[in-house]
Design a protein around this motif. Structure first.
Motif, PDB file in Angstrom:
ATOM      1  N   ASN A  78       0.807  -1.235   0.000  1.00  0.00           N
ATOM      2  CA  ASN A  78       0.000   0.000   0.000  1.00  0.00           C
ATOM      3  C   ASN A  78       0.837   1.281   0.000  1.00  0.00           C
ATOM      4  N   ILE A  79       1.868   1.316  -0.841  1.00  0.00           N
ATOM      5  CA  ILE A  79       2.690   2.532  -0.870  1.00  0.00           C
ATOM      6  C   ILE A  79       1.981   3.635  -1.665  1.00  0.00           C
ATOM      7  N   THR A  80       2.314   4.881  -1.361  1.00  0.00           N
ATOM      8  CA  THR A  80       1.746   6.041  -2.043  1.00  0.00           C
ATOM      9  C   THR A  80       2.868   6.867  -2.662  1.00  0.00           C
ATOM     10  N   GLN A  81       2.486   8.018  -3.237  1.00  0.00           N
ATOM     11  CA  GLN A  81       3.484   8.904  -3.845  1.00  0.00           C
ATOM     12  C   GLN A  81       4.548   9.312  -2.840  1.00  0.00           C
ATOM     13  N   ASP A  82       4.157   9.445  -1.587  1.00  0.00           N
ATOM     14  CA  ASP A  82       5.075   9.925  -0.559  1.00  0.00           C
ATOM     15  C   ASP A  82       6.319   9.050  -0.463  1.00  0.00           C
ATOM     16  N   LEU A  83       6.146   7.733  -0.329  1.00  0.00           N
ATOM     17  CA  LEU A  83       7.296   6.843  -0.198  1.00  0.00           C
ATOM     18  C   LEU A  83       8.064   6.747  -1.502  1.00  0.00           C
ATOM     19  N   LEU A  84       7.358   6.760  -2.621  1.00  0.00           N
ATOM     20  CA  LEU A  84       8.024   6.685  -3.918  1.00  0.00           C
ATOM     21  C   LEU A  84       9.008   7.839  -4.095  1.00  0.00           C
ATOM     22  N   VAL A  85       8.528   9.048  -3.836  1.00  0.00           N
ATOM     23  CA  VAL A  85       9.370  10.234  -4.031  1.00  0.00           C
ATOM     24  C   VAL A  85      10.516  10.259  -3.027  1.00  0.00           C
ATOM     25  N   LYS A  86      10.207   9.999  -1.762  1.00  0.00           N
ATOM     26  CA  LYS A  86      11.260  10.044  -0.738  1.00  0.00           C
ATOM     27  C   LYS A  86      12.307   8.962  -0.965  1.00  0.00           C
ATOM     28  N   GLY A  87      11.867   7.780  -1.397  1.00  0.00           N
ATOM     29  CA  GLY A  87      12.829   6.723  -1.678  1.00  0.00           C
ATOM     30  C   GLY A  87      13.756   7.076  -2.823  1.00  0.00           C
ATOM     31  N   ALA A  88      13.204   7.693  -3.864  1.00  0.00           N
ATOM     32  CA  ALA A  88      14.014   8.065  -5.031  1.00  0.00           C
ATOM     33  C   ALA A  88      15.002   9.177  -4.705  1.00  0.00           C
ATOM     34  N   LEU A  89      14.599  10.091  -3.819  1.00  0.00           N
ATOM     35  CA  LEU A  89      15.447  11.236  -3.476  1.00  0.00           C
ATOM     36  C   LEU A  89      16.362  10.970  -2.282  1.00  0.00           C
ATOM     37  N   GLY A  90      16.186   9.812  -1.664  1.00  0.00           N
ATOM     38  CA  GLY A  90      17.021   9.509  -0.496  1.00  0.00           C
ATOM     39  C   GLY A  90      16.589  10.234   0.756  1.00  0.00           C
ATOM     40  N   ILE A  91      15.347  10.667   0.813  1.00  0.00           N
ATOM     41  CA  ILE A  91      14.821  11.336   2.004  1.00  0.00           C
ATOM     42  C   ILE A  91      14.314  10.269   2.966  1.00  0.00           C
ATOM     43  N   ALA A  92      14.746  10.349   4.227  1.00  0.00           N
ATOM     44  CA  ALA A  92      14.373   9.341   5.222  1.00  0.00           C
ATOM     45  C   ALA A  92      13.872  10.039   6.486  1.00  0.00           C
ATOM     46  N   ASP A  93      12.721  10.687   6.376  1.00  0.00           N
ATOM     47  CA  ASP A  93      12.196  11.440   7.518  1.00  0.00           C
ATOM     48  C   ASP A  93      10.915  10.831   8.084  1.00  0.00           C
ATOM     49  N   THR A  94      10.545   9.639   7.633  1.00  0.00           N
ATOM     50  CA  THR A  94       9.403   8.917   8.187  1.00  0.00           C
ATOM     51  C   THR A  94       9.870   7.494   8.492  1.00  0.00           C
ATOM     52  N   PRO A  95       9.150   6.762   9.355  1.00  0.00           N
ATOM     53  CA  PRO A  95       9.576   5.384   9.660  1.00  0.00           C
ATOM     54  C   PRO A  95       9.731   4.530   8.403  1.00  0.00           C
ATOM     55  N   GLU A  96       8.751   4.619   7.491  1.00  0.00           N
ATOM     56  CA  GLU A  96       8.798   3.779   6.291  1.00  0.00           C
ATOM     57  C   GLU A  96       9.941   4.167   5.363  1.00  0.00           C
ATOM     58  N   SER A  97      10.161   5.466   5.201  1.00  0.00           N
ATOM     59  CA  SER A  97      11.244   5.892   4.305  1.00  0.00           C
ATOM     60  C   SER A  97      12.614   5.555   4.886  1.00  0.00           C
ATOM     61  N   ARG A  98      12.732   5.561   6.224  1.00  0.00           N
ATOM     62  CA  ARG A  98      13.995   5.157   6.849  1.00  0.00           C
ATOM     63  C   ARG A  98      14.257   3.668   6.628  1.00  0.00           C
ATOM     64  N   ILE A  99      13.203   2.875   6.778  1.00  0.00           N
ATOM     65  CA  ILE A  99      13.350   1.433   6.550  1.00  0.00           C
ATOM     66  C   ILE A  99      13.734   1.162   5.099  1.00  0.00           C
ATOM     67  N   LEU A 100      13.061   1.847   4.166  1.00  0.00           N
ATOM     68  CA  LEU A 100      13.355   1.651   2.747  1.00  0.00           C
ATOM     69  C   LEU A 100      14.794   2.031   2.426  1.00  0.00           C
ATOM     70  N   ALA A 101      15.242   3.165   2.950  1.00  0.00           N
ATOM     71  CA  ALA A 101      16.612   3.616   2.686  1.00  0.00           C
ATOM     72  C   ALA A 101      17.633   2.607   3.194  1.00  0.00           C
ATOM     73  N   GLN A 102      17.394   2.072   4.394  1.00  0.00           N
ATOM     74  CA  GLN A 102      18.334   1.119   4.964  1.00  0.00           C
ATOM     75  C   GLN A 102      18.361  -0.183   4.175  1.00  0.00           C
ATOM     76  N   LEU A 103      17.205  -0.628   3.725  1.00  0.00           N
ATOM     77  CA  LEU A 103      17.144  -1.860   2.940  1.00  0.00           C
ATOM     78  C   LEU A 103      17.881  -1.709   1.613  1.00  0.00           C
ATOM     79  N   ILE A 104      17.733  -0.542   0.997  1.00  0.00           N
ATOM     80  CA  ILE A 104      18.437  -0.297  -0.271  1.00  0.00           C
ATOM     81  C   ILE A 104      19.943  -0.305  -0.041  1.00  0.00           C
ATOM     82  N   VAL A 105      20.386   0.326   1.042  1.00  0.00           N
ATOM     83  CA  VAL A 105      21.815   0.362   1.376  1.00  0.00           C
ATOM     84  C   VAL A 105      22.326  -1.060   1.634  1.00  0.00           C
ATOM     85  N   GLN A 106      21.510  -1.879   2.306  1.00  0.00           N
ATOM     86  CA  GLN A 106      21.913  -3.251   2.623  1.00  0.00           C
ATOM     87  C   GLN A 106      21.957  -4.150   1.393  1.00  0.00           C
TER      88      GLN A 106
END
Length: 222
Positions: A78-106
């Protein structure tokens, strides 16, 4: 009396001992591949999670401050535009975007399943003639973020496209895990991949090790 034991005899003894140790159902179920699930709408009754547990050992993670466990596969529901944009830009200011950023790094394999209202992002054509989507300029703006995430190895797809079969097709041969408790010569000979990954607890017979060397395969303990 000084003759070395026949390796075939040793293997048969090991097979007999292992077969007598009948594992419980709970142990068998732990052989499912692990999957980290992040449900963006925080719904515990999402029937799709139950579908996932049929094939995966599901780990739900929602800690807003901790780091996600290092896992090979992860899916966001159930992702929305918010996570899509933040994930692409490397923004990690929400719990979900932080998790996504860390998973990509891993280097985890991440799938994003869009919410119903955002499923248009999956369309491969930016010139969709559907009357539902008229503002092509706005849509193309988000397609650019989608392309950026795909460059990072993230896949955006429908839920019915995400399954253990699809995941296995995406895996490299090195990622195929041999799940039995005993690896024998016959298992090695019939194994399709070049790299046999086994758990630390897997018993490997002497003949199996010899056959791995003979066939030029590699053994990986995980």
């Amino acid at each position: 009396m000084n003759e070395r034991p026949n390796r075939e005899v040793i293997e048969q003894i090991v097979i007999e001992v292992i077969n007598r140790l009948k594992p419980s159902e709970s142990i068998q179920s732990s052989h499912k591949p692990g999957l980290l699930v992040v449900n963006m709408d925080h719904s515990a009754n999402d029937s799709r999670i139950q579908q996932l547990t049929n094939h995966w050992q599901v780990v739900n993670f929602s800690n807003p401050y901790g780091l996600p466990p290092k896992m090979t596969d992860a899916v966001f529901l159930n992702i929305t535009q918010d996570l899509l944009v933040k994930g692409a830009l490397g923004i990690a200011d929400t719990p979900e975007s932080r998790i996504l950023a860390q998973l990509i790094v891993q280097g985890s394999r991440v799938r994003l399943i869009p919410a119903k209202s955002f499923e248009w992002i999956i369309s491969s054509s930016r010139n969709d003639d559907s009357n539902l989507y008229q503002n092509k300029i706005y849509m193309n703006h988000f397609y650019q973020y989608k392309t950026k995430l795909e460059m990072f190895g993230v896949k955006i797809q429908h839920f019915n496209e995400f399954s253990p079969i699809k995941a296995e097709e995406d895996n490299q041969i090195d990622d195929v895990l041999f799940n039995k408790k005993l690896l024998t010569q016959k298992d090695v000979e019939t194994f399709a991949g070049e790299v046999i990954s086994v758990r630390h607890s897997t018993v490997i017979t002497p003949l199996a090790r010899d056959t791995i060397k003979k066939l030029g395969k590699r053994l990986c303990i995980v």
